[in-house]
Design a protein around this motif. Structure first.
Motif, PDB file in Angstrom:
ATOM      1  N   THR A  25      85.283  97.868  62.995  1.00 16.68           N
ATOM      2  CA  THR A  25      86.259  98.690  62.282  1.00 16.68           C
ATOM      3  C   THR A  25      87.616  98.579  62.947  1.00 16.68           C
ATOM      4  OG1 THR A  25      85.660 100.641  63.604  1.00 16.68           O
ATOM      5  CG2 THR A  25      84.514 100.332  61.503  1.00 16.68           C
ATOM      6  N   TRP A  26      88.676  98.783  62.174  1.00 15.92           N
ATOM      7  CA  TRP A  26      90.035  98.695  62.700  1.00 15.92           C
ATOM      8  C   TRP A  26      90.959  99.527  61.827  1.00 15.92           C
ATOM      9  CZ3 TRP A  26      93.558  96.116  59.395  1.00 15.92           C
ATOM     10  CH2 TRP A  26      92.967  95.426  58.342  1.00 15.92           C
ATOM     11  N   THR A  27      92.168  99.768  62.319  1.00 17.84           N
ATOM     12  CA  THR A  27      93.153 100.586  61.609  1.00 17.84           C
ATOM     13  C   THR A  27      94.406  99.770  61.361  1.00 17.84           C
ATOM     14  OG1 THR A  27      92.305 102.580  62.677  1.00 17.84           O
ATOM     15  CG2 THR A  27      94.468 102.732  61.637  1.00 17.84           C
ATOM     16  N   SER A  28      94.885  99.773  60.130  1.00 18.68           N
ATOM     17  CA  SER A  28      96.057  98.986  59.764  1.00 18.68           C
ATOM     18  C   SER A  28      97.337  99.700  60.181  1.00 18.68           C
ATOM     19  CB  SER A  28      96.078  98.737  58.253  1.00 18.68           C
ATOM     20  OG  SER A  28      96.378  99.943  57.562  1.00 18.68           O
ATOM     21  N   VAL A  29      98.472  99.001  59.989  1.00 14.38           N
ATOM     22  CA  VAL A  29      99.765  99.587  60.312  1.00 14.38           C
ATOM     23  C   VAL A  29     100.072 100.772  59.396  1.00 14.38           C
ATOM     24  CG1 VAL A  29     101.060  98.085  58.750  1.00 14.38           C
ATOM     25  CG2 VAL A  29     102.192  98.993  60.784  1.00 14.38           C
ATOM     26  N   ALA A  30      99.404 100.808  58.251  1.00 18.72           N
ATOM     27  CA  ALA A  30      99.574 101.928  57.315  1.00 18.72           C
ATOM     28  C   ALA A  30      98.631 103.078  57.645  1.00 18.72           C
ATOM     29  CB  ALA A  30      99.343 101.457  55.888  1.00 18.72           C
ATOM     30  N   LYS A  31      97.950 102.993  58.812  1.00 21.42           N
ATOM     31  CA  LYS A  31      97.027 104.038  59.270  1.00 21.42           C
ATOM     32  C   LYS A  31      95.827 104.204  58.346  1.00 21.42           C
ATOM     33  CE  LYS A  31      99.827 104.750  62.634  1.00 21.42           C
ATOM     34  NZ  LYS A  31      99.493 104.146  63.943  1.00 21.42           N
ATOM     35  N   GLU A  32      95.412 103.108  57.726  1.00 23.06           N
ATOM     36  CA  GLU A  32      94.205 103.106  56.909  1.00 23.06           C
ATOM     37  C   GLU A  32      93.106 102.389  57.689  1.00 23.06           C
ATOM     38  OE1 GLU A  32      95.746 101.076  53.527  1.00 23.06           O
ATOM     39  OE2 GLU A  32      96.143 102.919  52.403  1.00 23.06           O
ATOM     40  N   SER A  33      91.918 102.960  57.655  1.00 21.84           N
ATOM     41  CA  SER A  33      90.792 102.419  58.415  1.00 21.84           C
ATOM     42  C   SER A  33      89.971 101.470  57.553  1.00 21.84           C
ATOM     43  CB  SER A  33      89.917 103.560  58.929  1.00 21.84           C
ATOM     44  OG  SER A  33      88.866 103.048  59.722  1.00 21.84           O
ATOM     45  N   TYR A  34      89.545 100.341  58.134  1.00 23.02           N
ATOM     46  CA  TYR A  34      88.773  99.331  57.413  1.00 23.02           C
ATOM     47  C   TYR A  34      87.554  98.909  58.233  1.00 23.02           C
ATOM     48  CZ  TYR A  34      92.797  98.629  54.296  1.00 23.02           C
ATOM     49  OH  TYR A  34      93.811  98.803  53.381  1.00 23.02           O
ATOM     50  N   MET A  35      86.543  98.424  57.535  1.00 23.49           N
ATOM     51  CA  MET A  35      85.388  97.780  58.169  1.00 23.49           C
ATOM     52  C   MET A  35      85.295  96.349  57.648  1.00 23.49           C
ATOM     53  SD  MET A  35      81.268  98.479  57.805  1.00 23.49           S
ATOM     54  CE  MET A  35      81.113  99.790  59.019  1.00 23.49           C
ATOM     55  N   SER A  36      85.224  95.398  58.549  1.00 23.54           N
ATOM     56  CA  SER A  36      85.087  93.993  58.155  1.00 23.54           C
ATOM     57  C   SER A  36      83.647  93.550  58.387  1.00 23.54           C
ATOM     58  CB  SER A  36      86.039  93.109  58.960  1.00 23.54           C
ATOM     59  OG  SER A  36      85.733  93.173  60.337  1.00 23.54           O
ATOM     60  N   VAL A  37      83.171  92.636  57.547  1.00 19.22           N
ATOM     61  CA  VAL A  37      81.815  92.094  57.642  1.00 19.22           C
ATOM     62  C   VAL A  37      81.892  90.580  57.482  1.00 19.22           C
ATOM     63  CG1 VAL A  37      79.494  92.064  56.653  1.00 19.22           C
ATOM     64  CG2 VAL A  37      80.790  94.193  56.696  1.00 19.22           C
ATOM     65  N   THR A  38      81.305  89.851  58.414  1.00 17.25           N
ATOM     66  CA  THR A  38      81.249  88.392  58.320  1.00 17.25           C
ATOM     67  C   THR A  38      79.790  87.947  58.334  1.00 17.25           C
ATOM     68  OG1 THR A  38      81.246  87.886  60.698  1.00 17.25           O
ATOM     69  CG2 THR A  38      83.382  88.300  59.659  1.00 17.25           C
ATOM     70  N   ALA A  39      79.528  86.769  57.778  1.00 17.23           N
ATOM     71  CA  ALA A  39      78.166  86.222  57.708  1.00 17.23           C
ATOM     72  C   ALA A  39      78.140  84.808  58.266  1.00 17.23           C
ATOM     73  CB  ALA A  39      77.660  86.226  56.268  1.00 17.23           C
ATOM     74  N   HIS A  40      77.017  84.466  58.910  1.00 14.22           N
ATOM     75  CA  HIS A  40      76.861  83.151  59.534  1.00 14.22           C
ATOM     76  C   HIS A  40      75.443  82.651  59.268  1.00 14.22           C
ATOM     77  CE1 HIS A  40      80.432  84.293  62.033  1.00 14.22           C
ATOM     78  NE2 HIS A  40      79.898  85.490  61.845  1.00 14.22           N
ATOM     79  N   TYR A  41      75.318  81.376  58.934  1.00 14.47           N
ATOM     80  CA  TYR A  41      73.994  80.786  58.748  1.00 14.47           C
ATOM     81  C   TYR A  41      74.084  79.286  59.006  1.00 14.47           C
ATOM     82  CZ  TYR A  41      75.428  78.873  54.202  1.00 14.47           C
ATOM     83  OH  TYR A  41      76.069  78.165  53.208  1.00 14.47           O
ATOM     84  N   ILE A  42      72.923  78.646  59.103  1.00 14.76           N
ATOM     85  CA  ILE A  42      72.845  77.201  59.341  1.00 14.76           C
ATOM     86  C   ILE A  42      72.365  76.545  58.056  1.00 14.76           C
ATOM     87  CG2 ILE A  42      71.727  75.383  60.683  1.00 14.76           C
ATOM     88  CD1 ILE A  42      71.452  77.408  62.966  1.00 14.76           C
ATOM     89  N   ASP A  43      73.143  75.595  57.533  1.00 11.06           N
ATOM     90  CA  ASP A  43      72.791  74.971  56.259  1.00 11.06           C
ATOM     91  C   ASP A  43      71.786  73.839  56.434  1.00 11.06           C
ATOM     92  OD1 ASP A  43      74.176  72.805  57.240  1.00 11.06           O
ATOM     93  OD2 ASP A  43      75.918  73.049  55.928  1.00 11.06           O
TER      94      ASP A  43
END
Length: 439
Positions: A25-43
């Protein structure tokens, strides 16, 4: 454009046997909170594929229950719950508890653990006093133009400026000390020498750099790296009192990490051809680790067979059609036609045991080798273990991928673009990270 790229990413994720997830989670310059999600796999070609899936506004509080609901919703939206995902986060209590609520496998970010251990060492009284002195001198030269001019006259050609550390970044303290040592003859300051502290922290910096790689699997590196750091943080008779106290504090902190995850990390190292010798374990632990790997491999193979039997009813093989190319074959073909040899079928347990023996007897790969390339070349020789390799090596050892989203977001959500809606923030970040991926 967003919908088109999203559909493409979802189609590719369906081919993954298992996915590794990072979230933060992180907070933007506009003071809005976000959650980022990334995915990883082997093809199928043994390439490590990574996607930024979404950046969602945290509209409620940051309690673990709320974060768990967001993680579960993201997994459902992208169809990842059936992929046995392992989630990598920092060691914040709310994130750890959130993953526990989801019931998914959790791995603590090793870079964050190194940061916590290093911060604990830097807070020791003598070390903090040393940092305060160096920081005070650096600030003095930053403020005074006259002092800076005199220092430049005494410095070597193209010398770097002194640095000031940032409290939240332990490596900035190391960089400040390194820069101070570089300029110490010019400064001519009578201070407690920071050389020992720099030497004590050097392995932590190197470990952080190694774990920051994305192109090569890093989950398998955690166990040997953790063992190495514990060894490096063992105090020596020639160490000064300050360094001894610092190493003891770092070792104490590191010893409390990965206690409940060591079995999984040992298996991940065992399936990596670079570390399969497991020199950081005793013989009994090595045998136990490979026994667990063997059990998992045969269970996965048995599950696959059961799934096939449920979906497709096996049909008897069609009789092979032979050409009547001669009168002799026409007369005697049925009696003298070569029969297919049928040998005794090995059980999945026997196959897994045989693969384990041959795999352990083989010479380990070099540390500079990419384990995915090794498995691509040896997949047919060890089919059961290759499947385990895809399951374990797709999981990153750090949540750095999610944190890098924050840096990109800082370029998107600026003071002059602070009114972007959360939906547009998500789409812009998604396209920036995924649009240029080659087909």
């Amino acid at each position: 454009m967003y919908r088109t790229v999203k559909d493409g990413v979802m189609c590719k994720l369906k081919t993954a046997e298992r996915v590794g997830i990072t979230s933060d989670t992180w907070t933007s310059v506009a003071k809005e909170s976000y959650m980022s999600v990334t995915a990883h796999y082997i093809d199928e070609l043994w390439n490590l594929v990574s996607y930024v899936l979404q950046t969602t506004e945290v509209q409620t509080d940051h309690r673990s229950v709320s974060l768990a609901e967001m993680l579960t919703k993201a997994m459902e939206e992208w169809g990842l719950l059936s992929k046995d995902p392992a989630i990598v986060t920092d060691n914040a209590a709310n994130m750890i508890r959130a993953v526990e609520i989801t019931g998914l496998t959790h791995v603590g970010c090793v870079a964050h653990i190194i940061n916590l251990a290093s911060q604990a060492g830097l807070k020791l009284l003598n070390v903090a006093r040393l940092l305060g002195r160096v920081r005070h001198i650096a600030k003095f030269f930053h403020r005074s133009t006259t002092a800076t001019r005199i220092l430049k006259e005494k410095q070597k050609l193209n010398a770097h400026k002194l640095k000031i550390d940032v409290v939240t970044r332990w490596n900035s303290a190391l960089e400040m000390l390194e820069r101070f040592l570089e300029q110490q003859p010019a400064i001519s300051a009578a201070l407690l020498s920071p050389e020992d502290v720099v030497r004590a922290l050097k392995p932590m910096k190197t470990a952080t750099q190694v774990m920051s790689e994305e192109k090569c699997p890093t989950l398998s590196v955690i166990a040997p790296l953790h063992a190495l750091l514990l060894k490096e943080m063992t105090s020596l008779p020639e160490d000064s009192r300050v360094v001894k106290d610092m190493k003891d504090e770092l070792k104490k902190n590191l010893s409390t990490r990965y206690v409940n995850q060591k079995d999984m990390l040992y298996v991940a190292s065992a399936i990596d051809p670079r570390f399969k010798a497991l020199p950081f374990l005793n013989e009994e632990e090595r045998d136990r680790t490979f026994s667990r790997l063997q059990t998992e491999a045969q269970d996965a193979a048995a599950d696959e067979v059961d799934g096939v039997e449920e979906e497709v009813e096996p049909q008897p093989p069609a009789p092979k059609q032979f050409k009547q190319s001669s009168a002799l074959e026409s007369l005697l073909g049925e009696a003298y036609r070569p029969q297919q040899e049928v040998g005794p079928q090995k059980t999945k347990a026997a196959e897994a045991e045989d693969e384990i023996k041959r795999y352990r007897a083989r010479r380990p790969a070099g540390l500079q080798d990419n384990p995915l390339i090794w498995w691509r070349e040896n997949e047919k020789e060890y089919p059961l273990l290759a499947r385990m390799a895809k399951r374990y090596l797709c999981v990153p050892g750090t949540s750095i991928t999610s944190e890098r989203v924050f840096s990109t977001a800082g370029d998107i959500i600026t003071a002059k673009r602070s009114c972007l809606t959360p939906g547009h923030v998500n789409e812009l970040l998604f396209l920036q990270k995924n649009l240029s991926i080659p087909e």
